[in-house]
Design a protein around this motif. Structure first.
Motif, PDB file in Angstrom:
ATOM      1  N   VAL A   1     -21.568  -9.415   1.778  1.00 14.86           N
ATOM      2  CA  VAL A   1     -20.840  -8.953   2.793  1.00 14.86           C
ATOM      3  C   VAL A   1     -19.713 -10.034   1.320  1.00 14.86           C
ATOM      4  CG1 VAL A   1     -18.895 -10.107   4.736  1.00 14.86           C
ATOM      5  CG2 VAL A   1     -21.275  -9.561   4.531  1.00 14.86           C
ATOM      6  N   LEU A   2     -19.958 -11.058   0.446  1.00 13.03           N
ATOM      7  CA  LEU A   2     -18.541 -11.446   0.168  1.00 13.03           C
ATOM      8  C   LEU A   2     -18.428 -10.305  -1.278  1.00 13.03           C
ATOM      9  CD1 LEU A   2     -19.763 -14.676  -0.433  1.00 13.03           C
ATOM     10  CD2 LEU A   2     -17.914 -13.668   1.287  1.00 13.03           C
ATOM     11  N   ASN A   3     -19.649  -9.982  -2.457  1.00 18.44           N
ATOM     12  CA  ASN A   3     -19.332  -8.617  -2.645  1.00 18.44           C
ATOM     13  C   ASN A   3     -18.505  -7.738  -2.914  1.00 18.44           C
ATOM     14  OD1 ASN A   3     -20.094 -10.166  -5.642  1.00 18.44           O
ATOM     15  ND2 ASN A   3     -22.111  -9.686  -4.566  1.00 18.44           N
ATOM     16  N   ALA A   4     -19.089  -6.923  -1.252  1.00 19.82           N
ATOM     17  CA  ALA A   4     -18.044  -5.738  -0.883  1.00 19.82           C
ATOM     18  C   ALA A   4     -17.551  -6.044  -0.578  1.00 19.82           C
ATOM     19  CB  ALA A   4     -18.905  -5.716   0.774  1.00 19.82           C
ATOM     20  N   THR A   5     -16.107  -7.256  -0.278  1.00 24.58           N
ATOM     21  CA  THR A   5     -15.272  -7.828  -0.131  1.00 24.58           C
ATOM     22  C   THR A   5     -13.987  -7.615  -0.937  1.00 24.58           C
ATOM     23  OG1 THR A   5     -15.575  -9.108   2.033  1.00 24.58           O
ATOM     24  CG2 THR A   5     -13.066  -9.802   1.380  1.00 24.58           C
ATOM     25  N   LEU A   6     -14.748  -8.389  -1.568  1.00 26.60           N
ATOM     26  CA  LEU A   6     -14.168  -8.110  -3.251  1.00 26.60           C
ATOM     27  C   LEU A   6     -14.154  -6.481  -3.178  1.00 26.60           C
ATOM     28  CD1 LEU A   6     -13.061  -9.400  -5.814  1.00 26.60           C
ATOM     29  CD2 LEU A   6     -15.592 -10.493  -6.908  1.00 26.60           C
ATOM     30  N   ALA A   7     -14.666  -6.140  -3.716  1.00 24.00           N
ATOM     31  CA  ALA A   7     -15.077  -4.511  -3.958  1.00 24.00           C
ATOM     32  C   ALA A   7     -13.799  -3.776  -3.354  1.00 24.00           C
ATOM     33  CB  ALA A   7     -16.118  -3.738  -3.890  1.00 24.00           C
ATOM     34  N   LEU A   8     -13.586  -4.067  -1.840  1.00 19.78           N
ATOM     35  CA  LEU A   8     -12.197  -3.193  -1.450  1.00 19.78           C
ATOM     36  C   LEU A   8     -11.517  -3.883  -1.820  1.00 19.78           C
ATOM     37  CD1 LEU A   8     -11.526  -1.722   1.175  1.00 19.78           C
ATOM     38  CD2 LEU A   8     -12.324  -3.935   2.259  1.00 19.78           C
ATOM     39  N   PHE A   9     -10.697  -5.100  -1.672  1.00 19.59           N
ATOM     40  CA  PHE A   9      -9.962  -5.295  -2.373  1.00 19.59           C
ATOM     41  C   PHE A   9      -9.083  -5.373  -3.197  1.00 19.59           C
ATOM     42  CE2 PHE A   9     -10.396  -9.264   0.769  1.00 19.59           C
ATOM     43  CZ  PHE A   9      -9.004  -8.171   1.761  1.00 19.59           C
ATOM     44  N   THR A  10     -10.333  -5.056  -4.259  1.00 21.76           N
ATOM     45  CA  THR A  10     -10.304  -4.580  -5.652  1.00 21.76           C
ATOM     46  C   THR A  10     -10.403  -2.701  -6.113  1.00 21.76           C
ATOM     47  OG1 THR A  10     -11.669  -6.551  -6.930  1.00 21.76           O
ATOM     48  CG2 THR A  10     -11.785  -4.159  -8.539  1.00 21.76           C
ATOM     49  N   GLU A  11     -10.222  -2.330  -4.895  1.00 18.65           N
ATOM     50  CA  GLU A  11     -10.352  -0.741  -4.746  1.00 18.65           C
ATOM     51  C   GLU A  11      -8.740  -0.218  -4.158  1.00 18.65           C
ATOM     52  OE1 GLU A  11     -10.844   3.641  -4.815  1.00 18.65           O
ATOM     53  OE2 GLU A  11     -12.242   2.091  -5.567  1.00 18.65           O
ATOM     54  N   ALA A  12      -8.481  -1.492  -3.585  1.00 16.75           N
ATOM     55  CA  ALA A  12      -6.964  -1.316  -3.137  1.00 16.75           C
ATOM     56  C   ALA A  12      -6.519  -1.695  -4.619  1.00 16.75           C
ATOM     57  CB  ALA A  12      -6.574  -2.291  -2.045  1.00 16.75           C
ATOM     58  N   ALA A  13      -6.120  -2.845  -5.463  1.00 15.79           N
ATOM     59  CA  ALA A  13      -5.505  -3.151  -6.327  1.00 15.79           C
ATOM     60  C   ALA A  13      -5.757  -1.880  -7.537  1.00 15.79           C
ATOM     61  CB  ALA A  13      -6.218  -4.442  -6.542  1.00 15.79           C
ATOM     62  N   ASN A  14      -6.883  -1.497  -7.471  1.00 12.06           N
ATOM     63  CA  ASN A  14      -6.276   0.030  -8.020  1.00 12.06           C
ATOM     64  C   ASN A  14      -5.292   1.117  -8.041  1.00 12.06           C
ATOM     65  OD1 ASN A  14      -8.668  -1.230  -9.916  1.00 12.06           O
ATOM     66  ND2 ASN A  14     -10.258  -0.043  -8.223  1.00 12.06           N
ATOM     67  N   GLU A  15      -5.234   0.978  -7.799  1.00 11.37           N
ATOM     68  CA  GLU A  15      -4.043   2.243  -7.169  1.00 11.37           C
ATOM     69  C   GLU A  15      -2.612   1.410  -7.207  1.00 11.37           C
ATOM     70  OE1 GLU A  15      -4.237   3.592  -3.035  1.00 11.37           O
ATOM     71  OE2 GLU A  15      -6.203   4.694  -3.386  1.00 11.37           O
ATOM     72  N   SER A  16      -2.623   0.003  -6.828  1.00  9.13           N
ATOM     73  CA  SER A  16      -1.243  -0.737  -7.156  1.00  9.13           C
ATOM     74  C   SER A  16      -1.466  -2.271  -6.427  1.00  9.13           C
ATOM     75  CB  SER A  16      -0.136   0.078  -5.404  1.00  9.13           C
ATOM     76  OG  SER A  16      -0.148  -0.713  -5.099  1.00  9.13           O
ATOM     77  N   PRO A  17      -0.432  -3.245  -7.108  1.00 11.92           N
ATOM     78  CA  PRO A  17      -1.329  -4.119  -6.457  1.00 11.92           C
ATOM     79  C   PRO A  17      -1.025  -4.951  -5.619  1.00 11.92           C
ATOM     80  CG  PRO A  17       0.896  -4.186  -9.112  1.00 11.92           C
ATOM     81  CD  PRO A  17       1.092  -2.803  -8.037  1.00 11.92           C
ATOM     82  N   VAL A  18      -1.807  -5.914  -5.187  1.00 10.34           N
ATOM     83  CA  VAL A  18      -2.145  -6.576  -4.110  1.00 10.34           C
ATOM     84  C   VAL A  18      -2.425  -7.496  -3.480  1.00 10.34           C
ATOM     85  CG1 VAL A  18      -3.467  -6.374  -1.487  1.00 10.34           C
ATOM     86  CG2 VAL A  18      -3.776  -4.335  -3.690  1.00 10.34           C
ATOM     87  N   LEU A  19      -1.104  -8.265  -2.463  1.00  6.89           N
ATOM     88  CA  LEU A  19      -0.930  -9.255  -2.233  1.00  6.89           C
ATOM     89  C   LEU A  19      -2.058 -10.205  -0.858  1.00  6.89           C
ATOM     90  CD1 LEU A  19      -0.202 -12.081  -2.575  1.00  6.89           C
ATOM     91  CD2 LEU A  19       2.247 -12.012  -1.581  1.00  6.89           C
ATOM     92  N   LEU A  20      -2.764 -10.469  -0.751  1.00 10.33           N
ATOM     93  CA  LEU A  20      -3.719 -10.895   0.588  1.00 10.33           C
ATOM     94  C   LEU A  20      -2.632 -12.563   0.412  1.00 10.33           C
ATOM     95  CD1 LEU A  20      -7.506 -10.242  -0.239  1.00 10.33           C
ATOM     96  CD2 LEU A  20      -5.218  -8.637   0.761  1.00 10.33           C
TER      97      LEU A  20
END
Length: 913
Positions: A119-138
């Protein structure tokens, strides 16, 4: 805190904080950064988060927000759900495995339980995928009331943002109510406003109030922005105050309570539903309490207590204290009614429905208890064993049938002991069950036996508890429950550690009630442990299929039990990835220790000796820290074996001594045998064959491969070599025949290599060469370098005895190189000594020592006696004495004590090896 409508960038007295946030965002949008805001309630953390959001949006960052909610803290991954929900498109783009892990964890889809690390790795992968398009702030507010699984995910991501154009900005309240602080994440403490800034804020917002009143408000609010605004807003020009006396947070809460009490009753009902619902989903609030619409929320909006999104889909409380005031101002019956209405709406969300039903019910109710139990199972499948234990306890409290209640408590006790590693909780639960005058369910017996076994090493008591309980539970036809499987698994462990026929024979008789077991079941484990050769080809194929899907397996218990069976049949390398996920997850602490056992064994069997020692040390430390000394002893065995193969005799002896001191008095015979196996191998490494035979014979008697003694399989080559080198050739041949009769060579290339080595070492001289060639022709043996090195060493020794020195050097050099590569120093030295005895290493040009005289002299200088040298070099003691008699005058010495110095001087002068 700025009031509604104020621009966050216009915050008073926060220039330093805003500058820090600006710097943080500059780094976050280019290279990734994390920051944690801390401070008292009402000090302005949320206003600073709002300011950061405004700055981030202006800089082109995508902002995703979430917030901890006290009344959702029992729901696994509740806040992570808030953060993931806006990323549905990105979630669909993830590979199947991480997408499934997140989907199951968040309740978005059905599937096997994901491990915490998945779950932790999948979470990181998801936010990384989103940040590939534009910077993301959680952005995460109120971290101190975030559910624990979400906290783990947020902390995991926060520590890995570097290089990902991903920012993690969180805020938590100071004080003991929020112990979580992500390791390695910078913190920014938000302090109260100075006196000057407090007056500036009041003067800007409340210019109609006299200066003396503003000064009095500032004194009472103690620099807390929320208190400043609320106190001033409730103060008349005359100075009359609406019931506040000091203590900012407490009095602000009272002021919010007064304002809420003045709202219409229907508005208060909707606010209560919103507060308890937690996620801010207005569709749920509407379904639960306002089928006709949400117009009644308007009075709370106008009073700036809540904010409704423009799309009318979400509601947000102005401050957590508003939410607390709403709940505090309600009656217990009103809260129960609201929870019940929410549960009626959340029929498709078992975990959330179970939480609300549990809080809506005071009297025992089986219909509610069964829903809460389902919620617990959902938590366990989603990788939250701690949440599952809490829900099972609540389910037991709500169960009217005492026997069914004890069953649920026993489930909680087993999960606490085996999965989450919470021994104190497990003990408390078992104490509750034990106090009941009715009979104990088999699940409670399984949990109690596991605790006795793992914490006290009392395998005898565990066995005595479990056998009659399982016999009674399986004496009638009917489905086999998970409690029975857990009990049988623990019984197998107990019987295995005890080892005697009086223990394993009743267990084997019991297994007739478990036909066609799955590859990872307790029944399969018991049968393989009883006789390795009983593992049929069909069952091996099924096990291989199970292992092939193990990297996608999210049920950590299945991973551990599959790996346990795999460890007997040399399939651990294929299980390694799944085992590492269990260890790294952190949530299943109880299962981390068996996972570490298998990692250490995989390293040991694959001859990664340093890694095996490291894994063993980690296992020992974790087991001692958490109160599982039995697993620590298994760690000492892995450490002892690694030391034996490296040639660290003292370290091996120390670990073996610890095992014998702990296991011997407790009659944990298997671990005692394990220590003897390690000592035998260490003795062989230094050519101490008498000691090796003595210890190997403690594992099993020559000529026997007894049931329920898997160490006898691994010790076979040790016992046979020690027997041969101490003149017990017939016993060695009998043992090789027993090994062949066991039929284990078809199971793996390692077992085939061991069987072939046993045969080759005990063959007649005319057949031995062919048998060694057969051994080296086995496919896949490169995966087992230590065993392969032993084959080359034994082969070279046989060739040298037959006078085939040139051929012997090929085998011995291969052995020496293999042992050198894996760091098996004592075995490397044995190989080098045999090489020198073939004449490969010559004496210096100024000496006329023959190669054999030189080797005898070196062994004598090392402290070996003439009989020991004779045994090692396959000579007679008389021949050894003759070699030394001739060597002394050649070296210019007259005594054995001068050998070492003479040989060293000779080496320095000639550069000889």
């Amino acid at each position: 805190m700025a009031a509604a409508g104020d621009a966050p960038a216009g915050l008073v007295g926060r220039d330093d904080e805003l500058a820090a946030l600006g710097s943080f965002l500059d780094v976050a949008r280019t290279d990734g950064a994390a920051l944690l805001l801390t401070g008292d309630a009402g000090v302005g953390k949320t206003a600073l988060l709002d300011a950061a959001v405004e700055l981030a949006v202006a800089a082109g960052m995508r902002v995703i927000r979430g917030s901890g909610i006290e009344f959702e803290s029992e729901i696994s991954f509740a806040v992570l759900h808030q953060l993931v929900l806006p990323l549905s498109a990105e979630l669909d783009r993830l590979p199947a495995s991480p997408r499934a892990a997140l989907g199951v964890a968040l309740g978005l889809e059905d599937g096997n339980t994901p491990s915490r690390i998945a779950v932790l790795n999948a979470t990181l992968a998801l936010f990384t995928e989103a940040a590939n398009e534009s910077p993301v702030l959680l952005v995460i507010d109120d971290l101190h009331v975030v559910d624990q699984p979400s906290i783990a995910a947020i902390g995991f991501v926060a520590r890995r943002v570097t290089g990902r154009r991903l920012g993690v900005l969180a805020a938590r309240r100071s004080g003991p109510d929020g112990a979580f602080r992500p390791t390695g994440v910078p913190e920014l403490d938000v302090a109260p406003l100075s006196d000057g800034d407090a007056l500036r804020l009041l003067s800007r917002r409340f210019a109609h109030l006299p200066r003396r009143i503003l000064s009095a408000v500032a004194d009472d609010a103690q620099g807390n922005p929320l208190a400043l605004l609320e106190f001033a807003g409730s103060t008349e020009v005359s100075g009359d105050r609406a019931g506040w006396t000091g203590g900012p947070a407490r009095d602000v809460n009272a002021l919010f309570g007064d304002r809420i009490r003045q709202l219409p009753g229907r508005t208060r009902d909707l606010l209560l539903l919103s507060a308890l619902e937690g996620s801010g989903d207005l569709s749920i609030v509407q379904s639960a309490g306002a089928p006709g619409g949400l117009e009644e929320l308007a009075p709370a909006e106008r009073d700036h207590l809540v904010m409704v999104a423009e799309d009318d889909r979400t509601i947000r409380f102005r401050h957590p204290l508003v939410r607390s005031a709403v709940v505090d101002g309600s009656t217990a019956e009103q809260r129960r009614a609201a929870h019940r209405r929410l549960a009626d709406v959340l029929v498709d969300q078992p975990e959330r429905r179970g939480v609300h039903l549990a809080k809506s019910t005071t009297a025992p109710d089986e219909s509610v208890a069964s829903v809460v139990e389902v919620a617990a199972q959902t938590s366990l499948r989603r990788g939250d064993p701690g949440g599952a234990v809490a829900m099972l306890r609540r389910a037991a409290e709500l169960t009217p049938d005492p026997e069914e209640g004890r069953r649920r408590l026993s489930q909680a006790a087993y999960v606490a002991a085996w999965v989450s590693g919470e021994l104190d909780i497990s003990h408390d639960l078992l104490h509750e069950i034990k106090g009941d005058p009715a009979g104990q369910p088999i699940g409670a017996t399984a949990a109690a036996a596991l605790l006795v076994l793992a914490t006290e090493g009392d395998a005898d008591t565990a066995y005595t508890m479990l056998l009659p309980a399982i016999e009674a539970a399986t004496s009638v036809d009917g489905p086999r429950t998970g409690d029975v499987e857990n009990a049988l698994f623990t019984l197998t462990l107990a019987a295995g550690y005890l080892g005697g026929p009086e223990y394993w024979q009743p267990l084997m008789d019991l297994l007739d009630r478990f036909p066609n077991p799955s590859p990872a079941s307790a029944a399969t484990l018991a049968r393989v442990h009883h006789a390795l050769g009983s593992m049929s080809d069909e069952l091996l194929q099924r096990l291989d299929a199970e292992i092939a899907g193990l990297n996608e397996q999210t049920d950590t218990d299945v991973v551990i039990r599959t790996a346990l069976v795999a460890s007997y049949v040399d399939r651990l390398p294929e299980c390694r990835g799944a085992l590492l996920r269990v260890i790294r997850a952190g949530g299943a602490v109880g299962l981390s220790m068996p996972a570490l056992i298998h990692i250490a064994l995989d390293d040991l069997y694959s001859a990664r000796l340093g890694a095996a020692s490291d894994a063993a040390a980690e296992l020992i430390a974790l087991s001692n820290d958490t109160g599982y000394p039995l697993w620590a002893q298994v760690g000492h065995y892995s450490a002892a074996m690694a030391a034996a193969e490296r040639g660290d005799l003292d370290e091996c002896i120390e670990h073996c001594g610890r095992i014998w001191d702990w296991s011997g008095p407790r009659r944990v015979h298997r671990l005692v045998k394990c220590a003897h196996l390690a000592r035998a191998r260490a003795a062989l490494g230094v050519a101490d064959f008498d000691t090796a035979f003595r210890h190997a014979s403690e594992v099993c008697a020559p000529g026997e491969l007894p049931p329920f003694n898997p160490e006898a399989v691994w010790a076979a080559t040790d016992l046979i070599e020690a027997a041969i080198r101490t003149g017990r050739l017939e016993e060695a041949r009998a043992h090789a025949a027993a090994f062949r009769a066991a039929g284990v060579e078809r199971i793996s290339s390692r077992l085939a290599l061991i069987s072939a080595l046993c045969t080759a070492m005990t063959s007649e001289p005319g057949e031995a060469i062919q048998r060694f060639d057969d051994a080296l022709a086995i496919s896949g043996i490169e995966a087992w370098p230590f065993e392969l090195g032993r084959v080359h060493l034994a082969y070279g020794e046989v060739l040298r005895r037959q006078g085939r020195s040139r051929d012997a050097r090929v085998q011995l050099e291969s052995a020496r190189n293999l042992f050198a590569d894996i760091g098996a120093r004592s075995w490397e030295s044995r190989s080098a000594a045999e090489l020198r005895a073939t004449g490969m290493t010559r004496a210096s040009s100024g000496s006329d020592l023959t190669p054999q005289e030189l080797e005898v002299a070196r062994l004598a200088a090392g402290g070996l006696s003439n009989p020991q040298i004779a045994e090692r070099l396959f000579l007679s003691p008389r021949t050894v004495s003759s070699h030394l008699y001739r060597a002394f005058p050649k070296l210019g010495i007259t005594s054995r004590a001068a050998l070492r110095d003479a040989l060293e001087a000779q080496g320095r002068s000639s550069g000889a090896d």
